[in-house]
Design a protein around this motif. Structure first.
Motif, PDB file in Angstrom:
ATOM      1  N   UNK A  10       0.837  -1.195   0.000  1.00  0.00           N
ATOM      2  CA  UNK A  10       0.000   0.000   0.000  1.00  0.00           C
ATOM      3  C   UNK A  10       0.872   1.246   0.000  1.00  0.00           C
ATOM      4  N   UNK A  11       0.277   2.362  -0.416  1.00  0.00           N
ATOM      5  CA  UNK A  11       1.027   3.604  -0.446  1.00  0.00           C
ATOM      6  C   UNK A  11       1.552   4.009   0.915  1.00  0.00           C
ATOM      7  N   UNK A  37       3.113  -7.723  -5.474  1.00  0.00           N
ATOM      8  CA  UNK A  37       2.702  -7.230  -6.783  1.00  0.00           C
ATOM      9  C   UNK A  37       2.002  -5.881  -6.693  1.00  0.00           C
ATOM     10  N   UNK A  38       1.244  -5.654  -5.634  1.00  0.00           N
ATOM     11  CA  UNK A  38       0.570  -4.359  -5.493  1.00  0.00           C
ATOM     12  C   UNK A  38       1.589  -3.237  -5.355  1.00  0.00           C
ATOM     13  N   UNK A  54       8.118 -11.100  -3.749  1.00  0.00           N
ATOM     14  CA  UNK A  54       8.180 -12.383  -3.048  1.00  0.00           C
ATOM     15  C   UNK A  54       6.796 -12.763  -2.536  1.00  0.00           C
ATOM     16  N   UNK A  55       6.538 -14.054  -2.402  1.00  0.00           N
ATOM     17  CA  UNK A  55       5.261 -14.477  -1.800  1.00  0.00           C
ATOM     18  C   UNK A  55       5.221 -14.103  -0.325  1.00  0.00           C
ATOM     19  N   UNK A  56       4.054 -13.692   0.133  1.00  0.00           N
ATOM     20  CA  UNK A  56       3.886 -13.330   1.544  1.00  0.00           C
ATOM     21  C   UNK A  56       2.464 -13.671   1.946  1.00  0.00           C
ATOM     22  N   UNK A  98       2.360  -7.328   5.303  1.00  0.00           N
ATOM     23  CA  UNK A  98       2.706  -8.743   5.229  1.00  0.00           C
ATOM     24  C   UNK A  98       3.892  -9.041   4.311  1.00  0.00           C
ATOM     25  N   UNK A  99       4.085  -8.328   3.190  1.00  0.00           N
ATOM     26  CA  UNK A  99       5.246  -8.632   2.338  1.00  0.00           C
ATOM     27  C   UNK A  99       6.593  -8.400   3.016  1.00  0.00           C
ATOM     28  N   UNK A 100       6.618  -7.596   4.079  1.00  0.00           N
ATOM     29  CA  UNK A 100       7.874  -7.365   4.784  1.00  0.00           C
ATOM     30  C   UNK A 100       8.254  -8.530   5.701  1.00  0.00           C
TER      31      UNK A 100
END
Length: 383
Positions: A10-11, A37-38, A54-56, A98-100
């Motif tokens: 997200x931004x 991807x977002x 990466x998958x998260x 979550x991606x982090x």
């Protein structure tokens, strides 16, 4: 040095990460981004930074959803470890989301120091999970809910990084406003827009006294599904309004505005206070841990903003609040000064300094300068 940035899609997570990336590159450091991807699709960010998707996993969906999330995190952690063997980061900075999570887990497993940046006034879920292993926790607010007292020794208040073009606005005079000048209002619901702003703001502006209503110039961000309906409403009220689904030139629009009506996302408030723009804030009621209400408190307490809970957000209430905050030029400029008083325009510089200290040292780092705050509704509850 090499620094990996890990940010959710997200931004609110990506914009401060982008600001830090630009500053680290300016100082001669190598930067790599891990996101989803977002995040990779947000226009204008990280265009010259190597980016890896990466998958998260994201919690939800019962046991089946939890199983998928765990598998995604494990896969993401494995891929991040492979990236670190090639890039060899001196530190990994997580901006929440979550991606982090897998990127930070991989760093801890390889003894790479991690720094967390929390944009909100409530410590986010992923940051809570990994706070124990972090070398430092950078916050945007002096009071942070869900922050355990035992972590205070490694906390530093730096603020929320904003674009240099926004921070520069705080050094310029407030736009001229008197009894005859146009009243320029900017309405934004964050990167995704907000339907309720389109439903309420036009009618509220239509209820203003003639001395204000006839001087209105409105720029409003709308959701794509709402924009035509909002356009029709402004037309019926004969109020000039420029409607956009995405505001690409936000620094310029913010620089022209006398008053902003907005959600209370972390990046929005950071830009408002860095630029010194008074606001009427409508926190998103379904935000995790009600963090937007917590975000708005500091600016509202300082007198730079009025906060209206969404259940109370009606045309009548909004119109009255606009009349109070923009009723005369002195009240408006005073609110602008109060907004600026809680801004932290040097957040990017201070966060980059912190990253350099962590990446270049294994010694204990910081003395805590942030207060842990228990949410009013959760007194005595375990963190």
């Amino acid at each position: 040095m090499n620094v990996t940035l890990a940010a959710g899609g997200t931004g609110g997570h990506m914009v401060p990460a982008h600001a830090l990336a630009a500053e680290l590159k300016r100082r001669g450091h190598g930067v790599m981004l891990i996101t989803d991807e977002r995040g990779a699709r947000i226009p204008g960010l990280f265009e010259e930074v190597p980016t890896h998707i990466l998958p998260a996993g994201r919690l939800g969906g019962g046991l089946v959803g939890l199983g998928k999330a765990v598998r995604a995190v494990v896969a993401g952690r494995r891929q991040a470890r492979g990236l670190y063997r090639d890039f060899t980061p001196d530190a990994v900075v997580g901006f929440g989301g979550y991606p982090a999570f897998p990127a930070l887990l991989a760093a801890s497993s390889m003894n790479i120091p991690t720094i967390l940046h929390e944009q909100n006034a409530v410590l986010g879920r992923v940051n809570r999970w990994v706070a124990g292993n972090a070398a430092a926790i950078a916050t945007a607010y002096a009071e942070v809910e869900r922050l355990k007292p035992r972590y205070l020794a490694k906390v530093a208040l730096v603020g929320n990084p904003v674009r240099e073009s926004v921070a520069r606005l705080g050094t310029l005079p407030f736009p001229e406003f008197d009894d005859t000048a146009p009243l320029k209002i900017l309405v934004t619901g964050g990167s995704q827009g907000a339907t309720i702003l389109g439903q309420i703001v036009p009618d509220a502006l239509g209820q203003l006294p003639p001395r204000l209503r006839h001087r209105l110039q409105v720029v409003q961000q709308c959701r794509p599904d709402d924009i035509e309906q909002v356009r029709v409403r402004y037309g019926a009220l004969n109020i000039p309004a420029e409607l956009l689904t995405y505001i690409e030139d936000m620094p310029e629009r913010l620089g022209e505005a006398h008053l902003v009506i907005a959600r209370a996302g972390a990046s929005t408030i950071a830009e408002l206070t860095a630029a010194g723009r008074p606001a009427i804030l409508v926190p998103l009621p379904i935000a995790t841990d009600d963090h937007q209400t917590a975000n708005a408190r500091e600016m509202a307490k300082a007198g730079g903003a009025r906060m209206i809970p969404q259940p109370e957000f009606t045309p009548e209430v909004l119109s009255a609040q606009i009349g109070v905050i923009a009723g005369d030029s002195l009240a408006l400029s005073n609110a602008a000064e109060r907004a600026l008083s809680v801004g932290r325009p040097h957040a990017t510089r201070d966060l980059a300094d912190l990253v350099e200290r962590v990446a270049g040292s294994t010694a204990p780092l910081l003395v805590g300068r942030v207060e842990a705050r228990t949410p009013p509704m959760a007194m005595g509850a375990p963190a």
